[in-house]
Design an enzyme around this catalytic site. Structure first.
Site, PDB file in Angstrom:
ATOM      1  N   CYS A   1      -4.223  -5.157  -4.681  1.00 45.40           N
ATOM      2  CA  CYS A   1      -3.246  -4.205  -4.470  1.00 45.40           C
ATOM      3  C   CYS A   1      -2.132  -4.723  -3.847  1.00 45.40           C
ATOM      4  O   CYS A   1      -0.799  -4.406  -3.903  1.00 45.40           O
ATOM      5  CB  CYS A   1      -3.549  -2.757  -3.651  1.00 45.40           C
TER       6      CYS A   1
ATOM      7  N   GLU B   1      -3.770   4.592   0.793  1.00 44.84           N
ATOM      8  CA  GLU B   1      -3.501   3.307   0.495  1.00 44.84           C
ATOM      9  C   GLU B   1      -3.497   3.132  -0.875  1.00 44.84           C
ATOM     10  O   GLU B   1      -4.704   3.046  -1.578  1.00 44.84           O
ATOM     11  CB  GLU B   1      -4.544   2.388   1.052  1.00 44.84           C
TER      12      GLU B   1
HETATM   13  P1  NAP Z   1      -9.013   4.971  -8.545  1.00 46.34           P
HETATM   14  O1  NAP Z   1      -9.691   5.266  -9.881  1.00 46.34           O
HETATM   15  O2  NAP Z   1      -8.134   5.655  -7.931  1.00 46.34           O
HETATM   16  O3  NAP Z   1     -10.488   5.400  -7.441  1.00 46.34           O
HETATM   17  C1  NAP Z   1     -10.715   5.125  -6.308  1.00 46.34           C
HETATM   18  C2  NAP Z   1     -11.623   5.703  -5.560  1.00 46.34           C
HETATM   19  O4  NAP Z   1     -11.430   7.360  -5.677  1.00 46.34           O
HETATM   20  C3  NAP Z   1     -13.058   5.468  -6.222  1.00 46.34           C
HETATM   21  O5  NAP Z   1     -14.121   5.441  -5.420  1.00 46.34           O
HETATM   22  C4  NAP Z   1     -13.134   6.755  -7.246  1.00 46.34           C
HETATM   23  O6  NAP Z   1     -14.526   6.945  -7.420  1.00 46.34           O
HETATM   24  C5  NAP Z   1     -12.528   7.747  -6.228  1.00 46.34           C
HETATM   25  N1  NAP Z   1     -12.327   9.070  -7.207  1.00 46.34           N
HETATM   26  C6  NAP Z   1     -11.608   8.996  -8.306  1.00 46.34           C
HETATM   27  N2  NAP Z   1     -11.382  10.426  -8.556  1.00 46.34           N
HETATM   28  C7  NAP Z   1     -11.986  10.858  -7.535  1.00 46.34           C
HETATM   29  C8  NAP Z   1     -12.069  12.533  -7.340  1.00 46.34           C
HETATM   30  N3  NAP Z   1     -11.678  13.227  -8.294  1.00 46.34           N
HETATM   31  N4  NAP Z   1     -12.842  12.840  -6.204  1.00 46.34           N
HETATM   32  C9  NAP Z   1     -13.232  11.850  -5.454  1.00 46.34           C
HETATM   33  N5  NAP Z   1     -13.428  10.737  -5.769  1.00 46.34           N
HETATM   34  C10 NAP Z   1     -12.565  10.352  -6.592  1.00 46.34           C
HETATM   35  O7  NAP Z   1      -8.777   3.597  -8.161  1.00 46.34           O
HETATM   36  P2  NAP Z   1      -9.535   2.235  -8.619  1.00 46.34           P
HETATM   37  O8  NAP Z   1      -9.166   2.059 -10.138  1.00 46.34           O
HETATM   38  O9  NAP Z   1     -10.753   2.118  -8.029  1.00 46.34           O
HETATM   39  O10 NAP Z   1      -8.897   1.119  -8.002  1.00 46.34           O
HETATM   40  C11 NAP Z   1      -7.690   0.383  -8.401  1.00 46.34           C
HETATM   41  C12 NAP Z   1      -6.286   0.882  -7.780  1.00 46.34           C
HETATM   42  O11 NAP Z   1      -6.707   0.958  -6.360  1.00 46.34           O
HETATM   43  C13 NAP Z   1      -5.162   0.312  -8.126  1.00 46.34           C
HETATM   44  O12 NAP Z   1      -4.250   0.879  -8.305  1.00 46.34           O
HETATM   45  C14 NAP Z   1      -4.765  -0.565  -6.499  1.00 46.34           C
HETATM   46  O13 NAP Z   1      -3.438  -0.871  -6.551  1.00 46.34           O
HETATM   47  C15 NAP Z   1      -5.360   0.368  -5.587  1.00 46.34           C
HETATM   48  N6  NAP Z   1      -5.698  -0.378  -4.363  1.00 46.34           N
HETATM   49  C16 NAP Z   1      -4.974  -0.147  -3.305  1.00 46.34           C
HETATM   50  C17 NAP Z   1      -5.299  -0.982  -2.149  1.00 46.34           C
HETATM   51  C18 NAP Z   1      -4.462  -0.824  -0.882  1.00 46.34           C
HETATM   52  O14 NAP Z   1      -5.002  -0.969  -0.034  1.00 46.34           O
HETATM   53  N7  NAP Z   1      -3.313  -0.130  -0.987  1.00 46.34           N
HETATM   54  C19 NAP Z   1      -6.418  -1.619  -2.214  1.00 46.34           C
HETATM   55  C20 NAP Z   1      -7.068  -1.732  -3.150  1.00 46.34           C
HETATM   56  C21 NAP Z   1      -6.895  -1.234  -4.509  1.00 46.34           C
HETATM   57  P3  NAP Z   1     -15.259   6.386  -8.894  1.00 46.34           P
HETATM   58  O15 NAP Z   1     -15.228   4.927  -8.799  1.00 46.34           O
HETATM   59  O16 NAP Z   1     -16.577   6.911  -8.659  1.00 46.34           O
HETATM   60  O17 NAP Z   1     -14.513   7.003  -9.874  1.00 46.34           O
END
Ligand code: NAP
Length: 517
Positions: free
Chosen positions: A293, A256
């Site tokens: 999102c 997602e």
């Molecule tokens: P993100 O930076 O992509 O991180 C998401 C998750 O992935 C976090 O738990 C992060 O951990 C983890 N992660 C990142 N790199 C990783 C790796 N190499 N290995 C394992 N885990 C890893 O996203 P965000 O900044 O938290 O969230 C914002 C984004 O999420 C926005 O673009 C939004 O549109 C999207 N979103 C989508 C939905 C949906 O349902 N479609 C819902 C909410 C948000 P760490 O925090 O420890 O880095």
């Protein structure tokens, strides 16, 4: 300052090293730290698979649903604490906290109720059997059985409660043990909720584990029959999809991701529809400071309504007060971190280079916080009169209180512009013309996981463009990640394996009687 311990192998364990700090995004004070370095992830998964998975599968669907109901009760009892953490760690105003905290409790309660009606014990049949031979002496029956691996649930920073429970509820109801990895920046609320649930001794040991921070081997330790449900940015999803274990071992992976969702005003000249659209856009821009999102990023209106809609939106945005959510005058809190603040400012600069500014919160919005340190950002409304050639507005998701208005020539043009998002979570449509609305739903469904149709008849009862209801599918094709979540019992499919059982009809009839695991 506390360290948020990890919960694996039935024990609370702290990682080694310094860890990552969690800060109050308004005051900048240190709240806690997360650290998963040195954690034996392989052992954690193995424990979850063997202890948690086996114990969960001993129970029927209805018995597991009863556990979800008990979890919801624990969360309800601790609701005030959750709001407090949300305010401190995410900078959210009270109403915005409800979207996350109450949204999580509601989703759990919904699955508890849905599951309580399931009569199956350990598998779900899919339709009737089909004959494979003359006189039906040999036939095929499709069944779904619970996944026996572990479900790794990786969540984004903006929904530490709802993001957890919307994945956990269908997984646990299916009988699959979960390992939860919240986003580091806002892991406190997830940690506290899981701590309360563990203390209440509701789930079998191993059914729920928690990893706060980024340990080595999070994906390497998965095996081919485990599954991952990820929520976050499209970039991270792309990185994780390229991981050898996901790619080569075929680990099931649901994503997602981000999305440039739109709201479309119908071509009729109806002021009611305009009012409904304006109200919804302002709500979507400001709830959780636009960090959803599903938030509206693009507003598509008939060219003749462009100026009127711009003025109506600006008039409402002018009334929003931003700042420290502890201040009762504040309607919109902060972003979750100063890092996000920097990203949003950069995103706004990119849009500024390609668009007009129709509402400039930097000039017009009162911010009740120390702007030198607080992650508070004022709402901004951009506009482009050239949506065909301005590709930036269809591509960039500025994850804050930001949206872009654009005109369309005719309704086919509007559908074509909506599709330029290349797959979105949701589109909403505002019109009093029922024929047009039904047509719009059909045209938009191909590139949107949800289509939200609003007229005056549903204005009061509607659940909101950006609110994800567990009854409806959540996910979207292409850019939105290609995932599917929720949608009632459809969510259980991801946590089950489909198998076609071929045999004699009398054996097939006994499948659902089998009492074993
Ligand atoms: P993100 O930076 O992509 O991180 C998401 C998750 O992935 C976090 O738990 C992060 O951990 C983890 N992660 C990142 N790199 C990783 C790796 N190499 N290995 C394992 N885990 C890893 O996203 P965000 O900044 O938290 O969230 C914002 C984004 O999420 C926005 O673009 C939004 O549109 C999207 N979103 C989508 C939905 C949906 O349902 N479609 C819902 C909410 C948000 P760490 O925090 O420890 O880095």
């Amino acid at each position: 300052m506390k360290t948020l311990a990890n919960y694996t192998q039935g024990q609370w364990q702290e990682g080694h090293g310094t860890g990552t700090l969690l800060l109050d995004p308004v005051l900048g004070t240190e709240l806690a730290s997360v650290n998963a370095q040195g954690l034996d992830v392989a052992a954690a998964y193995d424990w979850a698979r063997t202890h948690g998975g086996q114990a969960l599968r001993q129970l029927s669907y209805a018995e597991r649903a009863a556990l979800l109901a008990k979890i919801a009760q624990v969360l309800q009892a601790n609701r005030n604490k959750s709001f407090d953490i949300s305010q401190q760690n995410s900078g959210t105003a009270q109403n915005d906290g409800a979207v996350d905290v109450d949204g999580g409790i509601y989703t759990l309660s919904y699955y508890a109720k849905l599951g309580s009606k399931l009569t199956e014990r350990n598998l779900r049949t899919d339709g009737q059997s089909d004959s494979l031979a003359r006189d039906n002496v040999f036939a095929s029956q499709h069944i779904y059985v619970p996944v026996q691996g572990v479900a790794l649930l990786i969540n984004a920073f903006n929904f530490p409660s709802w993001g957890l429970w919307e994945k956990a509820a269908p997984a646990l109801l299916s009988g699959v043990p979960i390992v939860v990895k919240p986003a580091s920046a806002t892991a406190w609320l997830t940690h506290e909720m899981i701590k309360d649930v563990v203390q209440a001794n509701i789930l079998p040991v191993g059914a729920i584990s928690l990893i706060c921070g980024r340990p080595d081997g999070l994906l390497d330790a998965l095996n081919s029959l485990d599954i991952v449900s990820f929520t976050g940015s499209a970039d991270t999803a792309a990185d994780l999809r390229r991981h050898p274990n996901i790619l080569r071992e075929g680990v099931r992976f649901n994503a997602e991701t981000d999305s440039v969702n739109c709201a479309i005003l119908g071509s009729d000249d109806d002021t009611t529809a305009t009012d409904l659209l304006v109200r919804e856009v302002v709500r979507e821009l400001t709830v959780k400071s636009g960090q959803k999102c599903t938030a509206i990023r693009r507003i598509l209106v008939p060219a003749s309504r462009y100026d009127a809609v711009a003025q109506a939106l600006a008039a409402k945005l002018k009334t929003i007060t931003v700042g420290d959510p502890r201040n009762p005058e504040v309607r919109m809190g902060s972003l979750v971190s100063r890092q996000q603040y920097e990203d949003i400012i950069q995103g706004m600069e990119k849009l500024s280079a390609h668009c007009d500014i129709l509402f400039d919160g930097r000039q017009e919005t009162k911010i009740l916080a120390d702007t030198a340190t607080a992650a508070c950002v004022a709402p901004m409304l951009f506009g482009t009169r050239e949506p065909d050639t301005n590709s930036v507005v269809h591509h960039i998701e500025v994850f804050g209180p930001v949206a872009t208005l654009m005109p369309y020539r005719d309704i086919e043009h509007a559908f074509a512009l909506a599709r330029r998002g290349m797959g979105s979570l949701v589109a909403s449509v505002y019109s009093e013309d029922p024929q047009f609305m039904a047509h719009a739903a059909m045209r938009l469904a191909e590139s949107h996981g949800r289509v939200h149709l609003i007229n005056s008849a549903v204005a009061k009862a509607q659940t909101g463009h950006g609110n994800v209801m567990p009854q409806s599918n959540h996910g979207g094709p292409g850019r939105a990640g290609g995932g599917e979540e929720l949608g009632g019992l459809r969510a259980l499919k991801f946590y089950h394996r489909l198998s076609a059982i071929q045999g004699s009809p009398d054996i097939l009839a006994r499948l659902s009687e089998n009492p074993g695991q």
